[in-house]
Design an enzyme around this catalytic site. Structure first.
Site, PDB file in Angstrom:
ATOM      1  CG  ASP A   1      -1.796   1.223   1.335  1.00  0.00           C
ATOM      2  OD1 ASP A   1      -2.427   1.567   0.323  1.00  0.00           O
ATOM      3  OD2 ASP A   1      -1.872   1.860   2.412  1.00  0.00           O
ATOM      4  CB  SER A   2       0.245   4.785  -0.548  1.00  0.00           C
ATOM      5  OG  SER A   2      -0.918   4.901   0.243  1.00  0.00           O
TER       6      SER A   2
ATOM      7  CB  CYS B   1      -9.460   4.700   0.590  1.00  0.00           C
ATOM      8  SG  CYS B   1      -7.824   5.119   1.252  1.00  0.00           S
TER       9      CYS B   1
ATOM     10  CG  HIS C   1      -5.176   5.109   4.527  1.00  0.00           C
ATOM     11  ND1 HIS C   1      -4.585   4.610   3.395  1.00  0.00           N
ATOM     12  CD2 HIS C   1      -4.184   5.699   5.243  1.00  0.00           C
ATOM     13  CE1 HIS C   1      -3.287   4.887   3.425  1.00  0.00           C
ATOM     14  NE2 HIS C   1      -3.017   5.544   4.535  1.00  0.00           N
TER      15      HIS C   1
ATOM     16  CB  CYS D   1      -3.132   0.462  -2.416  1.00  0.00           C
ATOM     17  SG  CYS D   1      -3.205   2.168  -2.958  1.00  0.00           S
TER      18      CYS D   1
ATOM     19  CD  GLU E   1      -0.410   7.166   6.291  1.00  0.00           C
ATOM     20  OE1 GLU E   1       0.685   7.255   6.868  1.00  0.00           O
ATOM     21  OE2 GLU E   1      -0.825   6.110   5.774  1.00  0.00           O
TER      22      GLU E   1
END
Ligand code: DGL
Length: 267
Positions: free
Chosen positions: A10-11, A185, A187, A73, A153
């Site tokens: 993932d990022s 997403c 996240h 992701c 984040e």
């Protein structure tokens, strides 16, 4: 082949929601996780940049002898899936996070589906196309919610800031009257409780982790590469840039002592 690790990328932190679900559904499997924090967020990047990052990470996971690659992701799944498949080669299957979720919603009674995700995921139209291909007569609305990834984040998760941002996005007309909401997403499951609260638990919040982990289990079995022994060693976590919050939140979220190593694949 069976003993080899599962490669997950993932990022940043988001893919840990998928990694966590994988570790619950497939406790015998070893994982190598790569979070490309140096290039985060992917959601604001061009398709070319996302392809470049994703294929380099895939190359690394293949060198590390992963038996399968999971693109944890949505931004990379919607913009770089074909290129990652090419890079992984014919012997290593690749699972994206979008197809299992589309199969899941296609099997529900949902009539009006909302999708929230990064700009690159929403602009790619991948969810719309795939849902309409699998399920006729369903109404699909989507909205980019770009502030959510930096918010998470940065550690704004259970506070007034996160609640205000979540409320402001979800009250927009674009996704009103929905009966299910895809968290497009990886996240976003980290803030699933607040999203559920916003909707008074009346909307089905579709979270990728478990759905993808179940789909991975099937893919491993179909390819006869599931780990049959209980010889699990340990998972490995790499990031391209190590930030304090990444360490903090990943430990809080993954609920296990994890060792994170910084590894710059672009040197
Ligand atoms: N977690 C990612 C996704 O599922 C990417 C977030 C980002 O880097 O913008 O889209």
């Amino acid at each position: 082949m069976q003993d080899r690790p599962i490669g997950v990328f993932d990022s940043g932190l988001g893919g840990l929601t998928v990694a966590k679900a994988i570790s619950m559904v497939l406790p015998n499997e070893n994982m190598i996780y790569f979070g490309d924090t140096a290039h985060l967020p992917y959601g604001d990047k061009s398709k070319e940049a996302i392809i470049q990052y994703s294929t380099r990470i895939t190359e690394f996971l293949v060198e590390e002898k992963c038996k399968i690659v999971v693109i944890a992701c949505n931004s990379a799944s919607s913009n770089a899936f074909e290129e990652v498949v090419k890079k992984a080669g014919t012997k290593i299957p690749v699972l994206n996070v979008i197809d299992p979720v589309v199969d899941y919603v296609a099997g529900t009674e949902s009539k009006k589906i909302g999708i929230i995700g990064t700009k690159s995921t929403i602009d790619s139209n991948t969810y719309h196309e795939k849902i309409h291909h699998k399920k006729k007569g369903v109404y699909v609305e989507s909205m980019a919610t770009p502030l959510l990834v930096p918010m998470i984040e940065e550690g704004f998760i259970f506070d007034d800031i996160s609640n205000a941002i979540i409320r402001t996005y979800l009250s927009r007309r674009e996704i009103s009257g929905i009966d299910s909401l895809i968290l497009g997403c990886t996240h976003y499951p980290i803030i699933k409780n607040q999203i559920n609260k916003y909707y008074n638990f009346e909307v089905d919040i579709v979270d990728t982790g478990k759905i993808v982990a179940e789909s991975l289990r099937k893919l491993l079995e179909d390819n006869e590469i599931a780990n049959r022994t209980s010889a699990k060693s340990s998972n490995k976590f790499y990031v391209s840039d190590l930030t304090h919050y990444f360490e903090l939140i990943s430990r809080m979220f993954f609920e296990e002592e994890i060792k994170i190593e910084k590894l710059n694949l672009w040197k």
